[in-house]
Design a protein around this motif. Structure first.
Motif, mmCIF file in Angstrom:
data_model
loop_
_atom_site.group_PDB
_atom_site.id
_atom_site.type_symbol
_atom_site.label_atom_id
_atom_site.label_comp_id
_atom_site.label_asym_id
_atom_site.label_seq_id
_atom_site.Cartn_x
_atom_site.Cartn_y
_atom_site.Cartn_z
ATOM 1 N N GLN A 1 0.803 -1.375 -0.107
ATOM 2 C CA GLN A 1 -0.007 -0.006 0.009
ATOM 3 C C GLN A 1 0.798 1.248 -0.100
ATOM 4 O O GLN A 1 1.750 1.256 0.762
ATOM 5 N N VAL A 2 0.427 2.296 -0.884
ATOM 6 C CA VAL A 2 1.209 3.463 -1.233
ATOM 7 C C VAL A 2 0.459 4.534 -0.505
ATOM 8 O O VAL A 2 -0.535 4.756 -0.787
ATOM 9 N N GLN A 3 1.176 5.303 0.389
ATOM 10 C CA GLN A 3 0.509 6.535 0.755
ATOM 11 C C GLN A 3 1.479 7.752 0.505
ATOM 12 O O GLN A 3 2.545 7.807 0.514
ATOM 13 N N GLY A 26 5.543 3.357 1.650
ATOM 14 C CA GLY A 26 5.181 2.028 1.238
ATOM 15 C C GLY A 26 5.816 1.872 -0.234
ATOM 16 O O GLY A 26 5.671 2.909 -1.017
ATOM 17 N N GLY A 27 5.866 0.858 -0.502
ATOM 18 C CA GLY A 27 6.388 0.310 -1.597
ATOM 19 C C GLY A 27 7.711 0.888 -2.278
ATOM 20 O O GLY A 27 8.621 0.984 -1.435
ATOM 21 N N TYR A 32 8.179 4.363 -9.172
ATOM 22 C CA TYR A 32 6.821 4.793 -9.605
ATOM 23 C C TYR A 32 7.023 6.264 -10.324
ATOM 24 O O TYR A 32 7.828 6.874 -9.996
ATOM 25 N N THR A 100 2.098 2.695 -10.154
ATOM 26 C CA THR A 100 2.857 1.716 -9.558
ATOM 27 C C THR A 100 2.949 0.521 -10.621
ATOM 28 O O THR A 100 3.412 -0.585 -10.192
ATOM 29 N N ASP A 114 -2.784 4.950 -9.921
ATOM 30 C CA ASP A 114 -3.515 4.266 -8.879
ATOM 31 C C ASP A 114 -3.488 4.510 -7.306
ATOM 32 O O ASP A 114 -4.149 4.024 -6.563
ATOM 33 N N TYR A 115 -2.472 5.541 -7.146
ATOM 34 C CA TYR A 115 -2.633 5.876 -5.804
ATOM 35 C C TYR A 115 -2.547 7.711 -5.804
ATOM 36 O O TYR A 115 -1.858 8.388 -6.683
#
Length: 126
Positions: A1-3, A26-27, A32, A100, A114-115
């Motif tokens: 999960q990316v924040q 995250g990630g 990215y 991502t 996507d984030y």
């Protein structure tokens, strides 16, 4: 999960400058494509600027070309948007976004990211 967490918005004057930051957690940030979008009241979300994994390649909307600069620091997991020569029409909520998918080329539509961050308000007075 990316924040993603944006900061640096606020009130600016026409002709002035502001700098936005977006901290990622995250990630694998360095893999990215990152971008900034903005959305003004009553308008659709629009692309502002994007940057490749290493930061070598950048791309901009025509409306900000030559005034805004996107950059990234992969050691700090942060992407920046330096906004110069601000105009009242730059007033909007600015969003940081991450792709991502593994692509490392120009992407400029919202559905390809996507984030998203929560957004930061930028208001430019004339």
């Amino acid at each position: 999960q990316v924040q993603l967490v944006e900061s640096g918005g606020g009130l600016g004057q026409a002709g002035g400058s502001l700098r936005l930051s977006c901290a990622a957690s995250g990630g694998t940030f360095s893999r990215y494509v990152m971008a900034w979008f903005r959305q003004a009241p009553g308008k659709e979300r629009e692309f502002v600027a994007g940057i490749s994994w290493s930061g070598i390649r950048t791309w901009y909307a025509d409306s900000v070309q030559g005034r805004f600069t996107i950059s990234r620091d992969n050691r700090k997991n942060t992407v920046y948007l330096q906004m110069n020569s601000l105009k009242p029409e730059d007033t909007a909520v600015y969003y940081c976004a991450a792709d991502t998918s593994g692509r490392n080329y120009k992407v400029a539509t919202p559905y390809e990211y996507d984030y998203w961050g929560q957004g930061t308000q930028v208001t430019v007075s004339s």
